[in-house]
Design a protein around this motif. Structure first.
Motif, PDB file in Angstrom:
ATOM      1  N   ARG A   1      52.565  26.259  46.896  1.00  0.00           N
ATOM      2  CA  ARG A   1      51.910  25.928  48.142  1.00  0.00           C
ATOM      3  C   ARG A   1      51.874  27.087  49.055  1.00  0.00           C
ATOM      4  O   ARG A   1      50.770  27.235  49.938  1.00  0.00           O
ATOM      5  CB  ARG A   1      52.506  24.752  48.872  1.00  0.00           C
ATOM      6  N   ASP A   2      52.724  28.065  48.941  1.00  0.00           N
ATOM      7  CA  ASP A   2      52.680  29.225  49.862  1.00  0.00           C
ATOM      8  C   ASP A   2      51.529  30.333  49.555  1.00  0.00           C
ATOM      9  O   ASP A   2      51.127  31.092  50.418  1.00  0.00           O
ATOM     10  CB  ASP A   2      53.961  29.841  50.102  1.00  0.00           C
ATOM     11  N   ARG A   3      51.163  30.283  48.244  1.00  0.00           N
ATOM     12  CA  ARG A   3      50.637  31.240  47.593  1.00  0.00           C
ATOM     13  C   ARG A   3      48.931  30.778  47.323  1.00  0.00           C
ATOM     14  O   ARG A   3      48.845  29.566  47.218  1.00  0.00           O
ATOM     15  CB  ARG A   3      50.763  31.581  46.208  1.00  0.00           C
ATOM     16  N   THR A   4      48.134  31.664  47.724  1.00  0.00           N
ATOM     17  CA  THR A   4      46.719  31.400  47.463  1.00  0.00           C
ATOM     18  C   THR A   4      46.050  32.504  46.741  1.00  0.00           C
ATOM     19  O   THR A   4      46.340  33.861  46.833  1.00  0.00           O
ATOM     20  CB  THR A   4      45.743  31.214  48.846  1.00  0.00           C
ATOM     21  N   TYR A   5      45.265  32.063  45.593  1.00  0.00           N
ATOM     22  CA  TYR A   5      44.690  33.175  44.732  1.00  0.00           C
ATOM     23  C   TYR A   5      43.099  33.264  44.874  1.00  0.00           C
ATOM     24  O   TYR A   5      42.401  32.121  45.093  1.00  0.00           O
ATOM     25  CB  TYR A   5      44.922  32.661  43.288  1.00  0.00           C
ATOM     26  N   TYR A   6      42.706  34.282  44.701  1.00  0.00           N
ATOM     27  CA  TYR A   6      41.308  34.711  44.964  1.00  0.00           C
ATOM     28  C   TYR A   6      40.780  35.574  43.662  1.00  0.00           C
ATOM     29  O   TYR A   6      41.506  36.697  43.428  1.00  0.00           O
ATOM     30  CB  TYR A   6      40.946  35.438  46.331  1.00  0.00           C
ATOM     31  N   ASP A   7      39.393  35.387  43.484  1.00  0.00           N
ATOM     32  CA  ASP A   7      39.212  36.080  42.455  1.00  0.00           C
ATOM     33  C   ASP A   7      38.075  37.081  43.164  1.00  0.00           C
ATOM     34  O   ASP A   7      36.968  36.776  43.842  1.00  0.00           O
ATOM     35  CB  ASP A   7      38.170  35.435  41.346  1.00  0.00           C
ATOM     36  N   ALA A   8      38.187  38.448  43.276  1.00  0.00           N
ATOM     37  CA  ALA A   8      37.272  39.389  43.951  1.00  0.00           C
ATOM     38  C   ALA A   8      36.735  40.231  42.894  1.00  0.00           C
ATOM     39  O   ALA A   8      37.167  40.801  41.997  1.00  0.00           O
ATOM     40  CB  ALA A   8      38.231  40.171  44.637  1.00  0.00           C
ATOM     41  N   LYS A   9      35.239  39.924  42.765  1.00  0.00           N
ATOM     42  CA  LYS A   9      34.249  40.639  41.819  1.00  0.00           C
ATOM     43  C   LYS A   9      33.315  41.558  42.591  1.00  0.00           C
ATOM     44  O   LYS A   9      32.623  41.071  43.246  1.00  0.00           O
ATOM     45  CB  LYS A   9      33.974  39.365  40.965  1.00  0.00           C
ATOM     46  N   TRP A  10      33.278  42.717  41.692  1.00  0.00           N
ATOM     47  CA  TRP A  10      32.609  43.759  42.170  1.00  0.00           C
ATOM     48  C   TRP A  10      31.066  43.552  41.448  1.00  0.00           C
ATOM     49  O   TRP A  10      30.856  43.634  40.207  1.00  0.00           O
ATOM     50  CB  TRP A  10      32.890  45.152  41.784  1.00  0.00           C
ATOM     51  N   ASP A  11      29.992  43.320  42.426  1.00  0.00           N
ATOM     52  CA  ASP A  11      28.743  43.107  41.696  1.00  0.00           C
ATOM     53  C   ASP A  11      28.103  44.728  41.942  1.00  0.00           C
ATOM     54  O   ASP A  11      27.602  44.740  42.735  1.00  0.00           O
ATOM     55  CB  ASP A  11      27.934  42.141  42.507  1.00  0.00           C
ATOM     56  N   ALA A  12      27.858  45.172  40.655  1.00  0.00           N
ATOM     57  CA  ALA A  12      27.419  46.627  40.871  1.00  0.00           C
ATOM     58  C   ALA A  12      25.733  46.622  41.214  1.00  0.00           C
ATOM     59  O   ALA A  12      25.526  47.617  41.751  1.00  0.00           O
ATOM     60  CB  ALA A  12      27.634  47.194  39.425  1.00  0.00           C
ATOM     61  N   SER A  13      25.073  45.470  40.818  1.00  0.00           N
ATOM     62  CA  SER A  13      23.748  45.621  40.950  1.00  0.00           C
ATOM     63  C   SER A  13      23.271  45.347  42.567  1.00  0.00           C
ATOM     64  O   SER A  13      22.405  45.930  42.897  1.00  0.00           O
ATOM     65  CB  SER A  13      23.240  44.392  40.167  1.00  0.00           C
ATOM     66  N   ALA A  14      24.240  44.660  43.151  1.00  0.00           N
ATOM     67  CA  ALA A  14      23.967  44.209  44.469  1.00  0.00           C
ATOM     68  C   ALA A  14      25.055  45.284  45.436  1.00  0.00           C
ATOM     69  O   ALA A  14      24.762  45.258  46.694  1.00  0.00           O
ATOM     70  CB  ALA A  14      24.238  42.972  44.747  1.00  0.00           C
ATOM     71  N   SER A  15      25.685  46.020  44.846  1.00  0.00           N
ATOM     72  CA  SER A  15      26.713  46.974  45.707  1.00  0.00           C
ATOM     73  C   SER A  15      27.617  46.133  46.633  1.00  0.00           C
ATOM     74  O   SER A  15      27.828  46.093  47.892  1.00  0.00           O
ATOM     75  CB  SER A  15      26.021  47.685  46.170  1.00  0.00           C
ATOM     76  N   ARG A  16      28.136  44.696  46.314  1.00  0.00           N
ATOM     77  CA  ARG A  16      28.977  44.042  47.184  1.00  0.00           C
ATOM     78  C   ARG A  16      30.119  43.374  46.189  1.00  0.00           C
ATOM     79  O   ARG A  16      30.112  43.292  45.253  1.00  0.00           O
ATOM     80  CB  ARG A  16      27.941  42.923  47.725  1.00  0.00           C
ATOM     81  N   TRP A  17      30.760  42.946  47.055  1.00  0.00           N
ATOM     82  CA  TRP A  17      31.954  42.162  46.359  1.00  0.00           C
ATOM     83  C   TRP A  17      31.759  40.665  46.517  1.00  0.00           C
ATOM     84  O   TRP A  17      31.342  40.170  47.675  1.00  0.00           O
ATOM     85  CB  TRP A  17      33.462  42.395  47.266  1.00  0.00           C
ATOM     86  N   LYS A  18      32.164  39.881  45.574  1.00  0.00           N
ATOM     87  CA  LYS A  18      31.943  38.542  45.680  1.00  0.00           C
ATOM     88  C   LYS A  18      33.494  37.869  45.684  1.00  0.00           C
ATOM     89  O   LYS A  18      34.139  38.174  44.513  1.00  0.00           O
ATOM     90  CB  LYS A  18      31.171  37.980  44.565  1.00  0.00           C
ATOM     91  N   LEU A  19      33.776  37.171  46.615  1.00  0.00           N
ATOM     92  CA  LEU A  19      35.109  36.627  46.734  1.00  0.00           C
ATOM     93  C   LEU A  19      35.057  35.043  46.540  1.00  0.00           C
ATOM     94  O   LEU A  19      34.281  34.189  47.105  1.00  0.00           O
ATOM     95  CB  LEU A  19      35.579  36.748  48.063  1.00  0.00           C
ATOM     96  N   GLU A  20      35.845  34.436  45.644  1.00  0.00           N
ATOM     97  CA  GLU A  20      36.048  33.057  45.461  1.00  0.00           C
ATOM     98  C   GLU A  20      37.553  32.786  45.417  1.00  0.00           C
ATOM     99  O   GLU A  20      38.303  33.383  44.806  1.00  0.00           O
ATOM    100  CB  GLU A  20      35.311  32.884  44.119  1.00  0.00           C
ATOM    101  N   LYS A  21      37.771  31.697  45.941  1.00  0.00           N
ATOM    102  CA  LYS A  21      39.106  31.063  46.185  1.00  0.00           C
ATOM    103  C   LYS A  21      39.386  30.451  45.057  1.00  0.00           C
ATOM    104  O   LYS A  21      38.486  29.301  44.658  1.00  0.00           O
ATOM    105  CB  LYS A  21      39.317  30.213  47.489  1.00  0.00           C
ATOM    106  N   ARG A  22      40.607  30.368  44.340  1.00  0.00           N
ATOM    107  CA  ARG A  22      40.736  29.291  43.299  1.00  0.00           C
ATOM    108  C   ARG A  22      41.360  28.064  43.775  1.00  0.00           C
ATOM    109  O   ARG A  22      42.249  28.049  44.731  1.00  0.00           O
ATOM    110  CB  ARG A  22      41.776  29.943  42.242  1.00  0.00           C
ATOM    111  N   GLU A  23      40.914  27.051  43.218  1.00  0.00           N
ATOM    112  CA  GLU A  23      41.383  25.807  43.580  1.00  0.00           C
ATOM    113  C   GLU A  23      42.543  24.976  42.898  1.00  0.00           C
ATOM    114  O   GLU A  23      42.635  25.659  41.527  1.00  0.00           O
ATOM    115  CB  GLU A  23      40.241  24.625  43.266  1.00  0.00           C
TER     116      GLU A  23
END
Length: 312
Positions: free
Chosen positions: A290-312
């Motif tokens: 419960r204390d820990r949260t996980y995120y997937d951080a993906k680098w989108d090279a075509s848009a030059s930005r990070w996409k961040l998604e929280k794991r449920e």
């Protein structure tokens, strides 16, 4: 000619004003673009890793895979789980000598370097334990204090000292972070580059509290990633000719202001896994899911930005 002088002067003034306006507009556009498109290190992938499991495991006929456990849920210090569903455990009592560990790094020979962490309560020797890097020897399985830092000074106000480390397979260097002496007004953390062969400190980066560090080789160079203990952001130091830049670049921010990145893992191509915890420079209680949260951080090279998604 004199009658045209005032006209020429007016036109020149308008030209200068126009140039200044265009430059200001360009600066504003660049700042806006910077906000919309956070920085990125470029494309990356898990790649080859020099890390090897300790050699003594083979002598003990312990089969792979082996899980390195620093969770403190059942065992103090370090425990190695193996077998079907990891139901078997190697945990000599002597491995409890230095109390608790927070992170580890493996080198190409199978040595395990360990960073300490204060846990639940402070004992008489707790502060002294936070001043060292520890090493589990690949050949013998002996656990010892590997390197002492005289300038690391944890206290009752901030019990943390050495807190995280990462091994650079290419340069064969250790990157070590310490967050002692930091208070609510000042960030006094230090990131050290250490040669494990000589125990020489090759570089000190002062004024940043890195709760975790990780080496990231990319198509545009190598970076030292650092999860901040002070805010909810991930930063990157560019590494050139074996040395890190003195100032980091912010890569991304977590959506919750109170979260801190405690672990970073390269999960796939252009994909980082971020494990977060609540952190406020006070003693860590026993970690729970419960204390820990996980995120997937993906680098989108075509848009030059990070996409961040929280794991449920």
């Amino acid at each position: 000619m004199r009658k045209y002088a005032s006209i020429i002067a007016s036109l020149a003034l308008l030209a200068v004003a126009g140039y200044v306006a265009v430059q200001q507009k360009n600066k504003e556009t660049a700042v806006t673009a910077g906000r919309e498109k956070p920085a990125g290190p470029g494309a990356f992938s898990p790649g080859a890793d020099c890390a090897r499991l300790p050699q003594f495991l083979g002598r003990l006929k312990i089969p792979q895979p082996v899980l390195i456990d620093l969770s403190q849920k059942r065992y103090t210090g370090i425990a190695l789980h193996y077998g079907r569903n990891y139901e078997e455990t190697l945990h000599p009592e002597v491995w409890e000598k230095y109390e608790h560990f927070g992170t580890y790094a493996l080198n190409g020979q199978g040595d395990i370097y360990l960073s300490p962490t204060p846990f639940i309560s402070v004992r008489p020797g707790t502060f002294e334990l936070q001043k060292n890097i520890y090493k589990l020897d690949s050949k013998t399985g002996a656990l010892s204090a590997f390197m002492h830092f005289d300038d690391v000074r944890p206290s009752a106000n901030n019990p943390y000292g050495v807190i995280s480390l990462a091994y650079d397979c290419e340069d064969r260097m250790l990157w070590v972070s310490a967050i002692d002496e930091t208070d609510y007004q000042n960030q006094k953390g230090v990131i050290y580059q250490v040669d494990p062969e000589t125990k020489e400190i090759r570089q000190r980066i002062e004024g940043f509290d890195a709760l975790t560090v990780l080496l990231l080789p990319t198509g545009s160079g190598k970076f030292l990633l650092a999860g901040s203990a002070r805010d909810n952001a991930l930063y990157a130091y560019a590494i050139a000719e074996g040395m890190a830049s003195p100032r980091p670049v912010k890569l991304l921010e977590l959506p919750v202001a109170q979260e801190r990145i405690r672990k970073i893992r390269i999960a796939g191509k252009n994909h980082l896994e971020l494990q977060t915890i609540p952190f406020s420079y006070t003693l860590l209680a026993q970690s729970t899911t419960r204390d820990r949260t996980y995120y997937d951080a993906k680098w989108d090279a075509s848009a030059s930005r990070w996409k961040l998604e929280k794991r449920e």
